[in-house]
Design an enzyme around this catalytic site. Structure first.
Site, PDB file in Angstrom:
ATOM      1  N   ASN A 170      -4.391 -11.151  -2.850  1.00  0.00           N
ATOM      2  CA  ASN A 170      -3.767 -10.146  -1.685  1.00  0.00           C
ATOM      3  C   ASN A 170      -4.761  -8.868  -2.287  1.00  0.00           C
ATOM      4  OD1 ASN A 170      -2.196  -8.892  -0.113  1.00  0.00           O
ATOM      5  ND2 ASN A 170      -1.707  -7.504  -1.549  1.00  0.00           N
ATOM      6  N   TYR A 174      -2.628   0.807  -2.154  1.00  0.00           N
ATOM      7  CA  TYR A 174      -1.547   1.650  -2.474  1.00  0.00           C
ATOM      8  C   TYR A 174      -1.216   2.850  -3.768  1.00  0.00           C
ATOM      9  CZ  TYR A 174      -0.693  -3.896  -1.339  1.00  0.00           C
ATOM     10  OH  TYR A 174      -0.821  -4.643  -0.949  1.00  0.00           O
ATOM     11  N   ARG A 175      -0.811   3.732  -3.001  1.00  0.00           N
ATOM     12  CA  ARG A 175      -0.775   4.431  -4.426  1.00  0.00           C
ATOM     13  C   ARG A 175      -0.160   4.586  -5.823  1.00  0.00           C
ATOM     14  NH1 ARG A 175       4.125   7.524  -1.603  1.00  0.00           N
ATOM     15  NH2 ARG A 175       5.114   7.650  -2.293  1.00  0.00           N
ATOM     16  N   TRP A 188       4.326   0.016  -4.922  1.00  0.00           N
ATOM     17  CA  TRP A 188       5.109  -1.074  -3.966  1.00  0.00           C
ATOM     18  C   TRP A 188       5.807  -0.996  -3.044  1.00  0.00           C
ATOM     19  CZ3 TRP A 188       2.282  -5.290  -8.822  1.00  0.00           C
ATOM     20  CH2 TRP A 188       1.262  -4.987  -8.312  1.00  0.00           C
ATOM     21  N   GLU A 231      -8.527 -10.358   2.607  1.00  0.00           N
ATOM     22  CA  GLU A 231      -8.577  -9.401   3.594  1.00  0.00           C
ATOM     23  C   GLU A 231     -10.939  -8.816   2.908  1.00  0.00           C
ATOM     24  OE1 GLU A 231      -4.238  -8.612   2.095  1.00  0.00           O
ATOM     25  OE2 GLU A 231      -6.584 -10.007   1.469  1.00  0.00           O
ATOM     26  N   ASP A 280       3.104  13.579   1.836  1.00  0.00           N
ATOM     27  CA  ASP A 280       2.642  12.142   2.867  1.00  0.00           C
ATOM     28  C   ASP A 280       2.125  12.746   3.882  1.00  0.00           C
ATOM     29  OD1 ASP A 280       2.602   9.026   3.009  1.00  0.00           O
ATOM     30  OD2 ASP A 280       4.856   8.807   2.348  1.00  0.00           O
TER      31      ASP A 280
END
Length: 373
Positions: A170, A174-175, A188, A231, A280
């Site tokens: 995968n 993700y920050r 996550w 991906e 955000d």
């Protein structure tokens, strides 16, 4: 024709197209670069290469995705809908009826097979290798974007894990909040595939983070793909050239060979801490919450590595065009399961979460309600 092979090819293309400005003056990753970038993004301005971020020897690339034209340049396409049609042509494959259809089908299958990632023995991402006490995230110009942010955050990573049960790879975006020189939090969320890999392990889970990829591979890390779709295969298919991978030095993962920077390490079950707040893309701060801690075992990079970043915040921001690319590229896939959809729009102001406008072929009572569900 294959797209940019790496960040350096991409920068050269942007410069040829007069879509990038170099910033030779010193600029501070703590708030100042955000302030400059936010004004440039909101005015539809160019990509920026900050050549002298304060406190770091590594240039910082930002706003590479900030307009529709640059997204189209990244994919080598006239429009984002054209990219969607390319993906749709594969999704819609049916058993061929005649000789011509069989040949066309074989050509499509070959294009998919030719897109599979390819392992190579070495790559530029390991020209410099730091391990142990030499690992130091403060070498990188990691931004503190907003005044209320808890710490600097890595905002444009390709985070690589494997499902412990079947080895499926995968790649997600993700920050990552910096904790200290050799650890970060890993954001996550409960529904993310990376989180599923973390929950599936009884102990340690290998993690690798690639920073500074070609634009299509960077986009693919953000794409909402089903868990069984690689991906990196999608990236190879969209850019017309397979992604080359090298083995990590300190764990059992593979990373894109032409990445600028790679963070190798692990997370352990139950080893978590409080991440946030974080400014955000809703225009508000996400509140503090518990997330796993990522421990670095190695930091590898190209010589004179370029650090990639993105600022998320009150729309419109750079991530608007990453979201718009997903909107257009995945429309054919959505139509396959909901064929009555004519077209849809995810307004930038809704941050691609909170608002969707849909045109529907309304064929029976409550049909619209069915589409909504």
């Amino acid at each position: 024709m294959a797209g940019p092979r790496d960040v350096r090819d991409w920068i050269a293309l942007l410069e040829r197209e007069q879509e990038l400005v170099r910033v030779p003056a010193e600029a501070d990753p703590h708030l100042e670069i955000t302030e400059i970038t936010d004004r440039v993004v909101k005015s539809g301005g160019p990509a920026l290469l900050f050549e002298r971020p304060k406190g770091s020897e590594h240039p910082l690339l930002i706003n590479q995705f900030g307009t529709e034209r640059r997204m189209c340049l990244a994919f080598g396409a006239e429009s984002l809908d054209a990219v969607g049609e390319k993906v749709g042509s594969v999704l819609e494959m049916q058993p061929p009826q005649g000789l011509v259809e069989k040949v066309r089908g074989l050509a499509k299958l070959k294009s998919i097979a030719d897109s599979l990632p390819k392992t190579v023995r070495s790559g530029p991402c390991q020209e410099v290798v730091l391990q142990g006490d030499d690992v130091d995230l403060t070498r990188l110009p990691i931004q503190t974007c907003w005044p209320g942010d808890a710490a600097p955050f890595i905002t444009l990573p390709a985070v690589i894990t494997k499902d412990p049960s079947d080895g499926t790879r995968n790649v997600g975006m993700y920050r990552m909040q910096v904790v200290d020189a050799r650890s970060t939090y890993m954001h996550w969320q409960i529904h993310k595939d990376g989180r599923m890999d973390y929950l599936a392990t009884d102990g340690r889970l290998d993690v690798a983070v690639a920073l500074g990829l070609d634009p299509v591979t960077t986009y693919a890390a953000s794409a909402p793909l089903p868990k069984h779709v690689d991906e990196l295969m999608l990236a190879g298919f969209l850019r017309g050239d397979p992604v080359e991978l090298v083995h990590c030095i300190t764990n059992d993962l593979q990373v894109p060979a032409h990445a600028e920077i790679v963070l190798e390490g692990y997370v352990e079950k139950g080893d978590e801490g409080i991440e946030g707040p974080f400014g955000d893309h809703t225009g508000y701060y996400s509140p503090p919450e518990s997330f796993p801690i990522f421990h670095l075992t190695a930091l590898t990079m190209r010589r004179d590595a370029i650090y990639p970043s993105i600022v998320v915040g009150k729309p419109p921001a750079e991530d608007a065009w990453l979201g718009k690319a997903t909107e257009r590229i995945f429309l054919p896939a959505i139509r396959m399961s909901v064929p009555e959809i004519v077209v849809y729009d995810l307004p930038v102001a809704g941050a691609f979460l909170n608002c969707v406008i849909v045109s529907v072929r309304n064929r029976f009572t409550l049909h619209v309600q069915q589409v909504i569900h």
